[in-house]
Design a protein around this motif. Structure first.
Motif, PDB file in Angstrom:
ATOM      1  N   ASN A  86      23.538  72.800  39.807  1.00 21.16           N
ATOM      2  CA  ASN A  86      22.327  73.551  40.110  1.00 21.16           C
ATOM      3  C   ASN A  86      21.427  72.742  41.037  1.00 21.16           C
ATOM      4  O   ASN A  86      21.436  71.510  41.019  1.00 21.16           O
ATOM      5  N   ARG A 129      28.217  78.870  46.226  1.00 21.32           N
ATOM      6  CA  ARG A 129      27.470  80.122  46.339  1.00 21.32           C
ATOM      7  C   ARG A 129      26.197  79.868  47.147  1.00 21.32           C
ATOM      8  O   ARG A 129      25.429  78.960  46.842  1.00 21.32           O
ATOM      9  N   ASP A 178      25.401  69.921  36.708  1.00 19.75           N
ATOM     10  CA  ASP A 178      25.913  71.274  36.497  1.00 19.75           C
ATOM     11  C   ASP A 178      26.078  72.036  37.807  1.00 19.75           C
ATOM     12  O   ASP A 178      26.488  73.197  37.803  1.00 19.75           O
ATOM     13  N   ARG A 233      18.420  78.826  44.762  1.00 22.10           N
ATOM     14  CA  ARG A 233      19.427  79.688  44.118  1.00 22.10           C
ATOM     15  C   ARG A 233      20.852  79.372  44.547  1.00 22.10           C
ATOM     16  O   ARG A 233      21.785  80.080  44.187  1.00 22.10           O
ATOM     17  N   TRP A 234      21.040  78.311  45.340  1.00 23.85           N
ATOM     18  CA  TRP A 234      22.391  77.905  45.695  1.00 23.85           C
ATOM     19  C   TRP A 234      23.118  77.305  44.489  1.00 23.85           C
ATOM     20  O   TRP A 234      22.486  76.795  43.560  1.00 23.85           O
ATOM     21  N   LYS A 235      24.435  77.339  44.553  1.00 24.78           N
ATOM     22  CA  LYS A 235      25.253  76.780  43.469  1.00 24.78           C
ATOM     23  C   LYS A 235      26.335  75.888  44.077  1.00 24.78           C
ATOM     24  O   LYS A 235      26.959  76.248  45.076  1.00 24.78           O
TER      25      LYS A 235
END
Length: 335
Positions: free
Chosen positions: A283, A253, A281, A308-310
């Motif tokens: 994050n 993401r 995780d 905010r990237w995943k």
């Protein structure tokens, strides 16, 4: 007859002389009164609008003063009062939105040809130009560009604006060259580190293969190797299988960074190089700016977006592990 005429002319000359003196005295009194009642108050007002004597040094420091509320709703007198206050605080061109030049220009928008604003801009122009040149020499190219734009609005035909723009272009080219050299050096260091890591891995693999071959050599005369030797060979081969089981993090993401309003209005483009950590995780944390062009203009938006990237985390033998990566974020208009 002649005696009477001469006497009359002498009497006339004696009457004209006091009258002439009276006229001269009245003119002198009017000039003095004009000085004290008209010229001197006007000069004092102009000096107040200009922040004092024209030789007063102009400070280019960005004084932290909150801008007045609802500037657009102010009338001409209020704008001139704010401009006078800014000049007294030496806020000639900075900070943005709360400086004398912007208030005077706003006053001229509402009342074109306003004499107070026009005279103040003309008188302070040379000292404001000196402040813009200091911003150029300090390599604050974005602030220098903003100040030059204000000077151009105040006096578009002034040749000083052309000179300042040329100096700013030269400073930009110098900064671009230095930053490109820094990026090239960083890239060379990264390639050297990758090559050293690859050489080390190849050497370790070769050493492992040679060791396994040496251990397998005595087993040729016998049809079956002892169980203990088979276990040793399996243990030696285990690191290679573990390396094969490693995976890199996968971005699942992404969030596009917000384009700064100031940069969009100024038609500025640029990029930011960041480093960041990816936890087990997936994050992102520990985002840091390594380099940017222009400096400090796009940093905050790039960091906010990357945080905010995943990711799908990296793994070793099926177990999630932390990883570190670098990314170049490009800010381009109309994309």
């Amino acid at each position: 007859m002649d005696t009477r005429s001469s006497s009359m002319r002498a009497h006339a000359r004696g009457a004209v002389r006091p009258t002439l003196l009276a006229v001269v005295a009245i003119i002198v009194l009017l000039a003095v009164a004009s000085w004290f009642l008209i010229i001197q108050p006007h000069q004092e007002l102009m000096m107040q609008d200009a922040g004092g004597h024209p030789s007063t040094p102009v400070s280019t420091d960005k004084i932290s003063v909150p801008p007045p509320a609802n500037v657009e709703a102010m009338d001409v007198n209020q704008l001139l009062a704010e401009a006078r206050k800014a000049m007294n605080d030496h806020r000639v061109l900075a900070p943005a939105g709360n400086n004398a030049f912007e208030f005077y220009l706003k006053a001229l928008e509402k009342q074109p040809g306003n004499p107070v604003a026009t005279d103040a801009l003309r008188e302070t122009f040379p000292f404001a130009a000196s402040g813009a040149e200091q911003a150029i020499n300090g390599r604050d190219v974005n602030e220098a560009q903003r100040q030059i734009d204000l000077l151009a609005k105040a006096d578009p035909a002034n040749y000083t604006v052309t000179i300042l723009r040329s100096k700013l272009d030269a400073q930009r080219k110098l900064l671009d060259k230095e930053q490109q050299q820094a990026l090239d050096q960083q890239r060379q260091q990264q390639l050297a580190a990758e090559k050293a890591a690859a050489d080390k891995a190849a050497a370790e693999k070769l050493a492992s293969e040679q060791k396994v071959a040496q251990q397998a050599e005595p087993q040729k005369p016998t049809a079956q190797a002892p169980a203990a030797q088979q276990q040793v060979a399996a243990a030696e081969a285990k690191p290679a299988s573990e390396a094969a089981a490693a995976t890199e993090p996968v971005l699942i993401r992404t969030v596009q960074p917000r384009y700064p309003t100031q940069a969009r209005r100024a038609n500025l483009e640029g990029w930011v190089v960041v480093s960041y950590n990816i936890d087990t995780d997936g994050n992102v944390n520990g985002v840091k700016v390594l380099d940017a062009q222009p400096r400090h203009l796009f940093d905050r938006e790039a960091v906010d977006a990357v945080e905010r990237w995943k990711f799908k985390p990296a793994t070793r033998n099926g177990v999630p592990v932390e990883a570190n990566r670098q990314q170049r974020i490009v800010f381009k208009l109309n994309q």
